[in-house]
Design a protein around this motif. Structure first.
Motif, PDB file in Angstrom:
ATOM      1  N   VAL A 183      -5.720  -9.274  -4.179  1.00  0.00           N
ATOM      2  CA  VAL A 183      -7.082  -8.748  -4.318  1.00  0.00           C
ATOM      3  C   VAL A 183      -7.939  -9.712  -5.128  1.00  0.00           C
ATOM      4  O   VAL A 183      -9.099  -9.999  -4.776  1.00  0.00           O
ATOM      5  N   GLN A 184      -7.367 -10.237  -6.210  1.00  0.00           N
ATOM      6  CA  GLN A 184      -8.120 -11.161  -7.066  1.00  0.00           C
ATOM      7  C   GLN A 184      -8.380 -12.501  -6.390  1.00  0.00           C
ATOM      8  O   GLN A 184      -9.284 -13.238  -6.781  1.00  0.00           O
ATOM      9  N   MET A 185      -7.576 -12.836  -5.369  1.00  0.00           N
ATOM     10  CA  MET A 185      -7.836 -14.034  -4.573  1.00  0.00           C
ATOM     11  C   MET A 185      -8.841 -13.767  -3.463  1.00  0.00           C
ATOM     12  O   MET A 185      -9.171 -14.654  -2.682  1.00  0.00           O
ATOM     13  N   GLY A 186      -9.333 -12.527  -3.373  1.00  0.00           N
ATOM     14  CA  GLY A 186     -10.318 -12.181  -2.361  1.00  0.00           C
ATOM     15  C   GLY A 186      -9.731 -11.937  -0.984  1.00  0.00           C
ATOM     16  O   GLY A 186     -10.451 -11.979   0.016  1.00  0.00           O
ATOM     17  N   LEU A 187      -8.434 -11.638  -0.911  1.00  0.00           N
ATOM     18  CA  LEU A 187      -7.774 -11.445   0.371  1.00  0.00           C
ATOM     19  C   LEU A 187      -7.839  -9.979   0.789  1.00  0.00           C
ATOM     20  O   LEU A 187      -7.803  -9.080  -0.043  1.00  0.00           O
ATOM     21  N   LYS A 188      -7.914  -9.753   2.081  1.00  0.00           N
ATOM     22  CA  LYS A 188      -8.023  -8.402   2.611  1.00  0.00           C
ATOM     23  C   LYS A 188      -6.811  -8.108   3.498  1.00  0.00           C
ATOM     24  O   LYS A 188      -6.776  -8.501   4.667  1.00  0.00           O
ATOM     25  N   PRO A 189      -5.808  -7.435   2.955  1.00  0.00           N
ATOM     26  CA  PRO A 189      -4.570  -7.211   3.706  1.00  0.00           C
ATOM     27  C   PRO A 189      -4.693  -6.104   4.740  1.00  0.00           C
ATOM     28  O   PRO A 189      -5.577  -5.237   4.661  1.00  0.00           O
ATOM     29  N   TRP A 190      -3.761  -6.141   5.692  1.00  0.00           N
ATOM     30  CA  TRP A 190      -3.597  -5.075   6.680  1.00  0.00           C
ATOM     31  C   TRP A 190      -2.406  -4.238   6.260  1.00  0.00           C
ATOM     32  O   TRP A 190      -1.359  -4.782   5.897  1.00  0.00           O
ATOM     33  N   GLU A 191      -2.555  -2.935   6.283  1.00  0.00           N
ATOM     34  CA  GLU A 191      -1.472  -2.050   5.888  1.00  0.00           C
ATOM     35  C   GLU A 191      -0.712  -1.599   7.131  1.00  0.00           C
ATOM     36  O   GLU A 191      -1.259  -0.889   7.981  1.00  0.00           O
ATOM     37  N   ASP A 192       0.524  -2.013   7.254  1.00  0.00           N
ATOM     38  CA  ASP A 192       1.369  -1.680   8.394  1.00  0.00           C
ATOM     39  C   ASP A 192       1.746  -0.200   8.338  1.00  0.00           C
ATOM     40  O   ASP A 192       2.394   0.245   7.381  1.00  0.00           O
ATOM     41  N   PRO A 193       1.360   0.598   9.347  1.00  0.00           N
ATOM     42  CA  PRO A 193       1.706   2.034   9.309  1.00  0.00           C
ATOM     43  C   PRO A 193       3.209   2.287   9.336  1.00  0.00           C
ATOM     44  O   PRO A 193       3.660   3.354   8.910  1.00  0.00           O
TER      45      PRO A 193
END
Length: 325
Positions: A183-193
């Motif tokens: 988050v602090q690196m500005g990354l936007k992850p995808w949450e695998d269901p």
């Protein structure tokens, strides 16, 4: 000018130490990235660290094709990686079989694809994003399944498969720390269901871990991981002793049962597992090992033991050897 946050610095340091400790990693690394919070943070840190070490850094994403929209998500990771300067960037679709259940089949397909991708990149070292929490979950899974020391040893920080080195730099960091760094690196992850789908065993274990933390305290995750490290050390020592015992027990055409019988059970069963692998039988269950061991310690004329791969091992007098059907 302020430096990176504590979490970002910790992830970068872990990656740097892993690369510097591995001679092979100096030839180039390939980050296995699903787009989830852990592997995305690993990718961001690896790109930063590798550029400063002068190490080539690529990225590979594996599309298991098990979910709707998986190809589109893989292309999104592909595009992000190219924009960040990863090279090469690989997007590999795999066919997942059914052997061993969905989780095992997906894992097998994934590692086969990662090995091929690494070979295609000149033998690059593969970086995996497993965390301290993943290690704790692995130990709990092994306990639930009645796994022996090898299962309780958890995931190794370094492993070689098909000539490719796999590194897990983040095993000493919690999932919360790693994801905070992302988050602090500005990354936007995808949450695998699938990570929260109760149809999958690991997802159920992941859901149960907070309950253990509530009951036993916040140190339970680190303690489970520490248990894995201690068991891994013991297992490595026993494996080394078994290699020596195997060489002593060798005779023409097989193994001496008299020599094997003098070994402690922990060594003897490891020797039997090694011997079975030599004659073409892998993935032995505990039942297979018990039956093989009985040929050494409780032989009363019983027939050969059938092993995976259609292999038979039997005893004739004081000789343990492959048998003919």
């Amino acid at each position: 000018m302020t430096g990176p946050s504590r979490e970002v610095a910790a992830v970068r340091l872990a990656v740097r130490r892993a690369i510097e400790a591995s001679g092979r990693a100096r030839r180039g690394v390939l980050v296995a990235c699903s787009g989830g919070g852990d592997s995305l943070a690993l990718a961001g840190a690896a790109r930063f660290v590798s550029s400063r070490l002068g190490v080539a850094c690529g990225l590979v994403t594996i599309d298991h094709r098990l979910q709707e929209g998986s190809a589109e998500r893989a292309r999104g990771i592909d595009g992000w990686a190219r924009s960040e300067g990863f090279s090469p960037v690989l997007n590999v679709a795999v066919d997942v079989g059914r052997s061993g259940g969905p989780e095992a089949a997906a894992r097998e397909a994934r590692y086969d694809a990662l090995c091929k991708a690494a070979h295609d990149c000149g033998g690059a070292t593969v970086l995996l994003g497993h965390t301290l929490d993943d290690q704790a979950e692995t130990v709990l899974l092994a306990l639930a399944r009645g796994g022996g020391p090898r299962g309780l040893a958890g995931m190794p920080a370094t492993r070689e498969i098909d000539g490719i080195t796999f590194l897990r730099p983040l095993l000493g960091l919690t999932r919360a720390e790693v994801r905070a760094a992302g988050v602090q690196m500005g990354l936007k992850p995808w949450e695998d269901p699938h990570n929260t789908d109760p149809a999958y065993t690991r997802a159920r274990v992941r859901a149960a871990l907070p309950v253990l933390i509530d009951v036993l305290g916040p140190g339970v995750v680190a303690n489970l991981a520490r248990t894995a490290a201690l068991v891994a050390d013991d297992t490595a020592a026993l494996d080394e002793l078994a290699e020596r015992a195997l060489s002593v027990a060798r005779v023409p055409d097989g193994l001496s049962t008299d020599v094997l019988a003098t070994q402690p059970a922990a060594i003897r069963t490891r020797v039997l597992r090694l011997f079975a692998a030599e004659v073409g039988a892998n993935a032995l269950s505990q039942c297979h090992l018990v039956a093989l061991d009985a040929l050494v310690t409780d032989w009363h004329g019983q027939g050969a033991v059938g092993l995976p791969g259609g292999v038979l091992v039997g005893r004739t007098g004081g000789l343990l050897a492959p048998a003919v059907r």
